[in-house]
Design a protein around this motif. Structure first.
Motif, mmCIF file in Angstrom:
data_model
loop_
_atom_site.group_PDB
_atom_site.id
_atom_site.type_symbol
_atom_site.label_atom_id
_atom_site.label_comp_id
_atom_site.label_asym_id
_atom_site.label_seq_id
_atom_site.Cartn_x
_atom_site.Cartn_y
_atom_site.Cartn_z
ATOM 1 N N LEU A 58 29.552 -27.515 -18.204
ATOM 2 C CA LEU A 58 30.786 -26.806 -17.838
ATOM 3 C C LEU A 58 31.524 -27.736 -16.811
ATOM 4 N N ASP A 59 32.840 -27.415 -16.714
ATOM 5 C CA ASP A 59 33.736 -27.890 -15.547
ATOM 6 C C ASP A 59 33.192 -27.694 -14.262
ATOM 7 N N THR A 60 32.486 -26.578 -14.037
ATOM 8 C CA THR A 60 32.141 -26.251 -12.726
ATOM 9 C C THR A 60 30.701 -26.484 -12.361
ATOM 10 N N GLY A 61 30.015 -27.269 -13.385
ATOM 11 C CA GLY A 61 28.276 -27.491 -13.355
ATOM 12 C C GLY A 61 27.616 -27.722 -14.310
ATOM 13 N N VAL A 118 25.053 -14.439 -19.237
ATOM 14 C CA VAL A 118 25.564 -13.698 -18.282
ATOM 15 C C VAL A 118 25.055 -14.473 -16.959
ATOM 16 N N LEU A 119 23.955 -15.056 -17.145
ATOM 17 C CA LEU A 119 23.459 -15.750 -16.052
ATOM 18 C C LEU A 119 24.400 -17.145 -15.831
ATOM 19 N N TYR A 124 27.932 -20.506 -12.534
ATOM 20 C CA TYR A 124 28.800 -21.417 -12.783
ATOM 21 C C TYR A 124 30.375 -21.054 -12.909
ATOM 22 N N ILE A 125 30.633 -19.904 -13.152
ATOM 23 C CA ILE A 125 32.059 -19.575 -13.407
ATOM 24 C C ILE A 125 32.670 -18.532 -12.236
ATOM 25 N N LEU A 126 31.625 -17.489 -11.828
ATOM 26 C CA LEU A 126 31.945 -16.710 -10.643
ATOM 27 C C LEU A 126 31.302 -17.241 -9.377
ATOM 28 N N PRO A 129 25.330 -17.545 -7.546
ATOM 29 C CA PRO A 129 24.028 -17.984 -7.925
ATOM 30 C C PRO A 129 23.046 -16.957 -7.370
ATOM 31 N N LEU A 130 23.065 -16.249 -6.144
ATOM 32 C CA LEU A 130 22.089 -15.290 -5.879
ATOM 33 C C LEU A 130 21.962 -14.060 -6.633
ATOM 34 N N LEU A 131 23.282 -13.609 -7.009
ATOM 35 C CA LEU A 131 23.452 -12.569 -7.841
ATOM 36 C C LEU A 131 22.963 -12.679 -9.219
ATOM 37 N N ALA A 132 23.053 -14.056 -9.824
ATOM 38 C CA ALA A 132 22.272 -14.435 -10.945
ATOM 39 C C ALA A 132 20.948 -14.393 -10.959
ATOM 40 N N GLU A 133 20.433 -14.763 -9.837
ATOM 41 C CA GLU A 133 18.840 -14.971 -9.683
ATOM 42 C C GLU A 133 18.485 -13.560 -9.586
ATOM 43 N N MET A 134 19.028 -12.577 -8.845
ATOM 44 C CA MET A 134 18.561 -11.212 -8.975
ATOM 45 C C MET A 134 18.480 -10.496 -10.000
#
Length: 188
Positions: A58-61, A118-119, A124-126, A129-134
């Protein structure tokens, strides 16, 4: 035939080696397909993403689709759930059942790919990472439960076994008890 073959089928399904070796063999192609599906979905939403093997650029990671993201364990567990529901509901194995089984696997694959989408978007877009991990485990569990519920609903369209209909009318357990057992088993 189904009744006689159930113990053998259940033993084979339970004894399949879903360890590191098996995940490496089938897990790699599953992760590649998942990452390609995620990259395609992101591209449809005008988010530039390229899938190379099990990595999404991705452009962001860079997002890595790891072993747990292959979806093999949920497909295995979903197949065991479908076998248990088939046995409890005394449904006939045939073309309709095979269609339900394929739909079950497809729904589980879609649920897994949706979870990875969603993850990736959260991480990487929003930049959350903490919310994605949860959300990682709850999203997987919700997707699995929804796919299993739909598969169970589709299983209702499969005819009952013919040779056990008389036995079923004599000692028919309540469907609410069956539903409670299947729900509890799928949650466990």
């Amino acid at each position: 035939t189904w009744h006689k073959g159930l113990p053998i089928g259940a033993a084979i399904a339970c004894l399949l080696p879903f360890g590191v070796q098996f995940s490496t063999g089938l897990g790699a192609p599953a992760r590649v397909l998942t990452s390609q599906g995620v990259a395609f979905a992101l591209h449809l939403w005008k988010i530039p993403a390229i899938s190379t093997e099990d990595i999404i650029l991705l452009d962001t990671g860079v997002a890595h689709v790891d072993n747990p993201c292959s979806g093999l364990k949920s497909m295995w567990t979903g197949t065991l759930f479908l076998l248990a529901a088939t046995w409890l509901e005394r449904r006939q194995i045939g073309v309709r059942w095979l269609t339900v089984c394929i739909a079950n696997l497809g729904l589980l694959a879609i649920a897994n790919t949706s979870r990875v989408i969603v993850l990736v978007v959260l991480t990487y877009i929003l930049k959350q990472p903490l919310l994605a991990e949860m959300m990682h485990v709850p999203l997987g569990l919700m997707g699995f439960l929804m796919a299993s519920a739909v598969a169970w609903g589709l299983l209702r369209g499969v005819p009952h076994q013919r040779n056990l209909e008389n036995l079923e009318t004599r000692s028919s357990p309540r469907s609410t008890v069956k539903a409670l057992f299947i729900t509890t088993a799928s949650i466990l």
